[in-house]
Scaffold this active site. Structure first.
Site, PDB file in Angstrom:
ATOM      1  N   LEU A 199       0.850  -1.194   0.000  1.00 39.02           N
ATOM      2  CA  LEU A 199       0.000   0.000   0.000  1.00 39.02           C
ATOM      3  C   LEU A 199       0.880   1.236   0.000  1.00 39.02           C
ATOM      4  O   LEU A 199       1.760   1.354   0.858  1.00 39.02           O
ATOM      5  CB  LEU A 199      -0.877   0.039   1.260  1.00 39.02           C
ATOM      6  CG  LEU A 199      -2.129  -0.823   1.353  1.00 39.02           C
ATOM      7  CD1 LEU A 199      -2.748  -0.663   2.740  1.00 39.02           C
ATOM      8  CD2 LEU A 199      -3.132  -0.431   0.284  1.00 39.02           C
ATOM      9  N   HIS A 200       0.643   2.153  -0.927  1.00 37.88           N
ATOM     10  CA  HIS A 200       1.409   3.384  -0.879  1.00 37.88           C
ATOM     11  C   HIS A 200       0.696   4.579  -1.512  1.00 37.88           C
ATOM     12  O   HIS A 200       1.096   5.719  -1.299  1.00 37.88           O
ATOM     13  CB  HIS A 200       2.764   3.198  -1.582  1.00 37.88           C
ATOM     14  CG  HIS A 200       2.660   3.201  -3.070  1.00 37.88           C
ATOM     15  ND1 HIS A 200       2.252   2.098  -3.783  1.00 37.88           N
ATOM     16  CD2 HIS A 200       2.892   4.169  -3.987  1.00 37.88           C
ATOM     17  CE1 HIS A 200       2.253   2.386  -5.069  1.00 37.88           C
ATOM     18  NE2 HIS A 200       2.629   3.631  -5.226  1.00 37.88           N
ATOM     19  N   ARG A 201      -0.347   4.360  -2.303  1.00 31.84           N
ATOM     20  CA  ARG A 201      -0.971   5.473  -3.018  1.00 31.84           C
ATOM     21  C   ARG A 201      -1.690   6.409  -2.057  1.00 31.84           C
ATOM     22  O   ARG A 201      -2.342   5.977  -1.105  1.00 31.84           O
ATOM     23  CB  ARG A 201      -1.946   4.964  -4.083  1.00 31.84           C
ATOM     24  CG  ARG A 201      -1.229   4.254  -5.224  1.00 31.84           C
ATOM     25  CD  ARG A 201      -2.095   4.057  -6.442  1.00 31.84           C
ATOM     26  NE  ARG A 201      -1.351   3.362  -7.477  1.00 31.84           N
ATOM     27  CZ  ARG A 201      -0.571   3.963  -8.377  1.00 31.84           C
ATOM     28  NH1 ARG A 201      -0.464   5.287  -8.371  1.00 31.84           N
ATOM     29  NH2 ARG A 201       0.085   3.262  -9.274  1.00 31.84           N
ATOM     30  N   ARG A 252       5.774   6.197   3.415  1.00 33.12           N
ATOM     31  CA  ARG A 252       4.585   7.054   3.460  1.00 33.12           C
ATOM     32  C   ARG A 252       3.467   6.386   4.253  1.00 33.12           C
ATOM     33  O   ARG A 252       2.785   7.022   5.065  1.00 33.12           O
ATOM     34  CB  ARG A 252       4.115   7.338   2.033  1.00 33.12           C
ATOM     35  CG  ARG A 252       2.843   8.177   1.951  1.00 33.12           C
ATOM     36  CD  ARG A 252       2.220   8.136   0.563  1.00 33.12           C
ATOM     37  NE  ARG A 252       1.242   9.182   0.409  1.00 33.12           N
ATOM     38  CZ  ARG A 252       1.380  10.244  -0.370  1.00 33.12           C
ATOM     39  NH1 ARG A 252       2.471  10.387  -1.093  1.00 33.12           N
ATOM     40  NH2 ARG A 252       0.433  11.166  -0.446  1.00 33.12           N
ATOM     41  N   ASP A 257      -1.855  -1.787  -4.434  1.00 29.04           N
ATOM     42  CA  ASP A 257      -2.299  -0.625  -5.203  1.00 29.04           C
ATOM     43  C   ASP A 257      -1.204  -0.183  -6.176  1.00 29.04           C
ATOM     44  O   ASP A 257      -1.236   0.908  -6.725  1.00 29.04           O
ATOM     45  CB  ASP A 257      -2.733   0.531  -4.297  1.00 29.04           C
ATOM     46  CG  ASP A 257      -1.641   1.005  -3.333  1.00 29.04           C
ATOM     47  OD1 ASP A 257      -0.480   0.561  -3.470  1.00 29.04           O
ATOM     48  OD2 ASP A 257      -1.955   1.830  -2.452  1.00 29.04           O
TER      49      ASP A 257
END
Length: 369
Positions: free
Chosen positions: A204-206, A239, A283
């Site tokens: 997950l990073h978006r 992030r 993602d």
């Protein structure tokens, strides 16, 4: 012929490495590598050069983190100086990150031809910064190197001259196939006390997923249930880690006994992990492609994808961010009802060779080879 390649973020490295190798083997050009430093720490950048056999960058701009405007502006300033000093005959950019757009824009304004690796992808979602980057880069590029037929169709529909479009296949798969056995020999699942073929991988990073506490909470709710059925490995993007802490979700994450957190992995380690997973939840754009090539069910935690061929032909299912939808598709995959799919045309490990031939023909046309 003098070619300058530009990388800035992890996905760029996997795309540029095989292209540089193929052009070097063809022997018609001098190559220089510019690293903008958009991803700049060792876990997000340096290790990829070692894993992929990329030469060390000839020039490092060191732009670092920042807003989209800040990153783009820093690359614009730094890369313009590079182009004025190097005077390249062609600039090669890849993907859809801020470095890609900035380098293409500098080149176009200096009348330097641009080749875009992975051209023509579209999500139809202009709220994604990457979609804006894709459209703009394609508009000002001279060589549009597409990974799949839908890329050609998108570009033609936008009025791109057909002679600029070249269907070459997917260079990400070149990197994957050439490193797969080495990656598997590392024994990453065993090092993590996992049984190959009996765990899931999550990335997950978006911003749309991790910057909204309601969305992130829903995604964690689905993971809470999935990790009760099998281990879930979660290499945590910086992030994402920051946002989990900011929203106070630390204790919730730590309470998931079957969720294995780790730092971001190098390319070979991560490939060794994902290639032996039972299920991938992500993602990321690149993982949608890699899982299709590997035949592993993938659940894309987004409302759309710029890689529809992974859905129509591959193993990818776009599930959005609703926990119920995620759980339904995850249970189907874990029960053996996940998508089987097939590898799309030209995802054969030779895309970089086809790119080298396109660039050589361009050089001959310009009297540079």
């Amino acid at each position: 012929m003098k070619i300058v390649h530009v990388v800035g973020a992890r996905p760029n490295f996997m795309k540029i490495a095989p292209v540089m190798k193929a052009i070097a083997a063809a022997g018609f050009a001098q190559q220089r590598l510019v690293h903008t430093g958009q991803h700049y720490d060792a876990s997000m950048s340096d290790v990829f050069f070692d894993d992929l056999g990329l030469p060390r960058p000839d020039i490092f701009l060191g732009v670092g983190s920042g807003s989209h405007a800040e990153q783009t502006a820093k690359v614009l300033i730094g890369f313009e100086k590079v182009c004025l000093e190097e005077k390249p005959d062609l600039v090669v950019v890849a993907g859809d990150v801020n470095s890609t757009l900035a380098a293409a824009l500098v080149s176009a304004k200096l009348l330097i031809p641009v080749a875009h690796v992975e051209a023509g992808l579209r999500s139809r979602d202009l709220s994604m910064p990457e979609e804006v980057n894709r459209i703009l880069v394609d508009r000002i590029s001279d060589l549009l190197l597409t990974p799949s037929r839908d890329g050609d169709e998108n570009l033609l529909a936008e009025g791109t001259p057909p002679d600029r479009i070249h269907l070459v296949g997917n260079v990400m798969i070149d990197s994957l196939l050439s490193h797969l056995e080495t990656a598997r020999r590392l024994g990453i699942p065993e090092r993590m006390d996992l049984a190959p073929g009996n765990y899931a991988v999550l990335t997950l990073h978006r911003a749309s997923n991790v910057d909204d506490p309601m969305v992130l909470s829903g995604l964690l709710g689905a993971i809470e249930l999935i990790q009760q059925q099998l281990p879930v490995v979660f290499p945590v993007h910086p992030r994402t880690r920051k946002q989990v802490e900011a929203f106070g979700f630390d204790s919730r994450v730590q309470a998931m006994k079957n969720l294995k957190l780790c730092e971001p992995l190098g390319y070979l380690e991560f490939l060794g992990l994902t290639s032996q997973a039972k299920l991938v939840l992500t993602d990321s754009g690149g993982l949608q492609e890699e899982t299709t090539a590997l035949g592993i069910p993938c659940l894309t935690l987004r409302e759309n994808t710029e890689r529809p061929v992974t859905v129509t032909e591959g193993t990818n299912t776009v599930v959005g961010t609703d926990p119920n939808s995620i759980m339904y598709e995850a249970e189907s995959a874990l029960a053996g009802r996940g998508k089987g799919g097939r590898r799309p045309a030209l995802w054969d490990g030779r895309a970089s060779e086809r790119i080298a031939e396109v660039v050589r023909a361009f050089a001959v046309q310009r009297g540079l080879a």
